[in-house]
Design an enzyme around this catalytic site. Structure first.
Site, PDB file in Angstrom:
ATOM      1  N   SER A  61     -35.701 -32.073  19.671  1.00 22.66           N
ATOM      2  CA  SER A  61     -35.755 -32.937  20.850  1.00 22.66           C
ATOM      3  C   SER A  61     -36.703 -32.359  21.878  1.00 22.66           C
ATOM      4  CB  SER A  61     -34.365 -33.052  21.467  1.00 22.66           C
ATOM      5  OG  SER A  61     -33.983 -31.780  21.945  1.00 22.66           O
ATOM      6  N   LYS A  62     -37.270 -33.250  22.649  1.00 21.22           N
ATOM      7  CA  LYS A  62     -38.306 -32.800  23.575  1.00 21.22           C
ATOM      8  C   LYS A  62     -37.749 -31.987  24.741  1.00 21.22           C
ATOM      9  CE  LYS A  62     -38.742 -37.188  26.020  1.00 21.22           C
ATOM     10  NZ  LYS A  62     -39.482 -38.415  26.020  1.00 21.22           N
ATOM     11  N   ARG A  63     -36.461 -32.019  24.936  1.00 17.19           N
ATOM     12  CA  ARG A  63     -35.864 -31.178  25.964  1.00 17.19           C
ATOM     13  C   ARG A  63     -35.962 -29.706  25.579  1.00 17.19           C
ATOM     14  NH1 ARG A  63     -36.618 -33.786  29.339  1.00 17.19           N
ATOM     15  NH2 ARG A  63     -35.617 -35.722  29.954  1.00 17.19           N
ATOM     16  N   LYS A  64     -35.961 -29.442  24.275  1.00 22.67           N
ATOM     17  CA  LYS A  64     -35.931 -28.041  23.837  1.00 22.67           C
ATOM     18  C   LYS A  64     -37.255 -27.559  23.258  1.00 22.67           C
ATOM     19  CE  LYS A  64     -31.022 -28.061  23.176  1.00 22.67           C
ATOM     20  NZ  LYS A  64     -29.942 -28.310  22.273  1.00 22.67           N
ATOM     21  N   ASN A  65     -38.082 -28.468  22.805  1.00 19.35           N
ATOM     22  CA  ASN A  65     -39.308 -28.131  22.099  1.00 19.35           C
ATOM     23  C   ASN A  65     -40.310 -29.229  22.391  1.00 19.35           C
ATOM     24  OD1 ASN A  65     -40.133 -26.199  20.120  1.00 19.35           O
ATOM     25  ND2 ASN A  65     -38.254 -26.631  19.013  1.00 19.35           N
TER      26      ASN A  65
END
Ligand code: GLU
Length: 500
Positions: free
Chosen positions: A257-261
């Site tokens: 997910s773009k929150r983490k990566n």
């Protein structure tokens, strides 16, 4: 290698609802390589049945990203082909024709249930410990009852019929036979009340009409397979071979997910990764090269790919490994002149440099000041930034500062069109929601984006850096000051709606 008969046809079928995701590139790579390996064809189809979320910008960005990676298609919306149109929004009449056929044969039905009725039904079924699916109440209305409801102008959707009992066996290349009880399979909506198809109908009709022999897609679609197979059966068509591919994961094994990566291909391009390194990296999820042979080009993969090599264990997206590969390509595959060529392609070109020159021209007194002032445009994260530095001279308190970064991140993520007006409005909106002066919030932003006290104008800099790098800088700042917990993140974002 002897060429197999030209029967293998695969497809990449992205929904243009956001940035070009690395997961899309990974699926595209597999479909591309499988088709090439078997002397077949791979086509690109745009699945834009969700009109409210699909955008032409997203479609363009996806096509561009796949091309940048060197994954070309044989038929598609941009190049045409004998099975077009290749955009589902242009194929409505086809879906209506096939859906009408199912209706006429009693394999689908009009459902007039309202949203409230469906919610009630769901609640009641959960209370009775039944699968929370449609209970079939309109599946067997008489033609008179249907005519009456239609005459009354009631809106309806069209659902497929599903047997009440029995088992659907899904053959998956990597998993063998998976059994689904029909009792748990929903009477899927095929046509929405606006007359547009859902993914399920459009996908099956298109895969058949476009002659797709092998469907290779993300494993999140396994539960849809019984519905699709039933549709193939209803139409009397041969179903394609199904392969559901393991999803890419964050290092903590959750779905990437773009929150983490960073998940957008455009981020990796912008951050200075080479397309061959990214393709190589993605390919390592689906092939098993010998020890020490991890660096290879697409041609090698086409020759050596075997779908059975794909392991069902997690495919952790390990950026350190991508960095390692990228560094090797930069060091080993080019001389200095070629390297310079790649740097020029990346950012040392007029398109990228001219706006920077415009920002710097009136703010420096010697040309030698340029490097210091504009280094921020040639970095991913701001190197050497610390929590102390981020607090330096900032008037809003630390909680507000963390909230500001998070709210701006959310606002920028949601910008439909990336331009200076949108950036400006996003920052203002965040300051308003937090009840702080824009001026005070700007100091905090300036430090996170540039690492400096002053220099180029903030809104122009943010606009030029682009969404991907901005997301990375704000994530970096949040990592330094303490990222919000899930609960905090949700609470903070609420501030945006309550103030609005
Ligand atoms: N449009 C779907 C997606 O973006 C495609 C799924 C499929 O390949 O069937 O995931």
């Amino acid at each position: 290698m002897t060429e197999a008969p030209k029967t293998v046809r695969t497809r990449v079928a992205p929904s243009p609802t956001g940035d070009p995701h690395v997961g899309t590139a990974y699926i595209a790579l597999i479909n591309y390589v499988f088709a090439r390996k078997h002397g077949g064809e791979c086509l690109l189809r745009i699945e834009d049945t969700d009109q409210s979320r699909s955008t032409p910008e997203s479609e363009k960005a996806i096509l561009k990203a796949l091309k940048w990676l060197g994954l070309e298609w044989d038929e598609g919306p941009d190049i045409g082909g004998p099975n077009g149109p290749y955009r589902q929004s242009e194929r409505s009449a086809i879906y209506t024709e096939y859906c009408d056929k199912l209706l006429a044969e009693g394999k689908a039905f009009k459902c007039f249930c309202t949203a409230e009725e469906l919610a009630e039904m769901r609640k009641a079924r959960i209370a009775a410990k039944l699968p929370p699916k449609y209970d079939g109440r309109h599946a067997n209305l008489t033609p008179e009852e249907v005519a009456e409801k239609e005459a009354a102008g009631l809106p309806y959707v069209i659902r497929m019929k599903v047997p009440e009992s029995g088992v659907c066996k899904v053959e998956d290349t990597l998993r063998g036979t998976i059994e689904f009880d029909y009792a748990g399979v929903d009477m899927q909506v095929l046509m929405k009340s606006d007359g547009l198809p859902t993914y399920h109908l459009a996908n099956v009709v298109d895969d058949h009409l476009m002659g797709i022999t092998h469907v290779m897609r993300g494993e999140e679609w396994i539960s849809s397979a019984p519905k699709h197979l039933l549709l193939y059966e209803y139409f009397g068509w041969k179903a394609p071979v199904l392969t559901h591919l393991p999803l890419l994961l964050n290092p903590d094994k959750s779905k990437l997910s773009k929150r983490k990566n960073p998940t957008s291909v455009t981020y990796y391009q912008r951050a200075g990764y080479l397309p061959e390194a990214l393709v190589n990296f993605l390919a390592l999820f689906v092939t098993k090269p010998a020890e020490g042979e991890e660096k290879f080009l697409l041609d090698w993969l086409v020759k050596n790919f075997d779908v059975q090599d794909i392991s069902l264990g997690g495919s952790v997206f390990d950026v350190a490994k991508l960095d390692w590969l990228n560094g090797r390509y930069l060091r080993e595959d080019m001389d200095a002149a070629q390297f310079l060529g790649r740097v020029r392609e990346w950012a040392l070109n007029d398109d990228y440099l001219l706006p920077i020159a415009e920002m710097a021209q009136s703010r420096i007194v010697r040309l030698g000041d340029l490097g210091g002032m504009t280094a921020l445009f040639f970095q991913n994260r701001i190197e050497g930034l610390t929590a102390e530095r981020l607090r330096d001279g900032v008037k809003i308190d630390e909680l507000q500062q963390r909230q500001a970064y998070h709210l701006v991140l959310t606002q920028l993520d949601g910008l439909a069109v990336w331009n200076k007006e949108g950036v400006d409005a996003s920052l203002r909106r965040a300051a308003e929601a937090l009840g702080v002066k824009l001026k005070d919030m700007i100091r905090a932003m300036y430090l996170a984006v540039t690492g400096a006290d002053k220099g180029v104008p903030l809104f122009d800099a943010i606009t030029h850096l682009g969404r991907d790098i901005m997301r990375e800088r704000l994530r970096h700042a949040l990592e330094l000051l303490g990222p919000p917990s899930k609960k905090e993140a949700a609470k903070w974002v609420d501030l945006l709606s309550s103030e609005g």
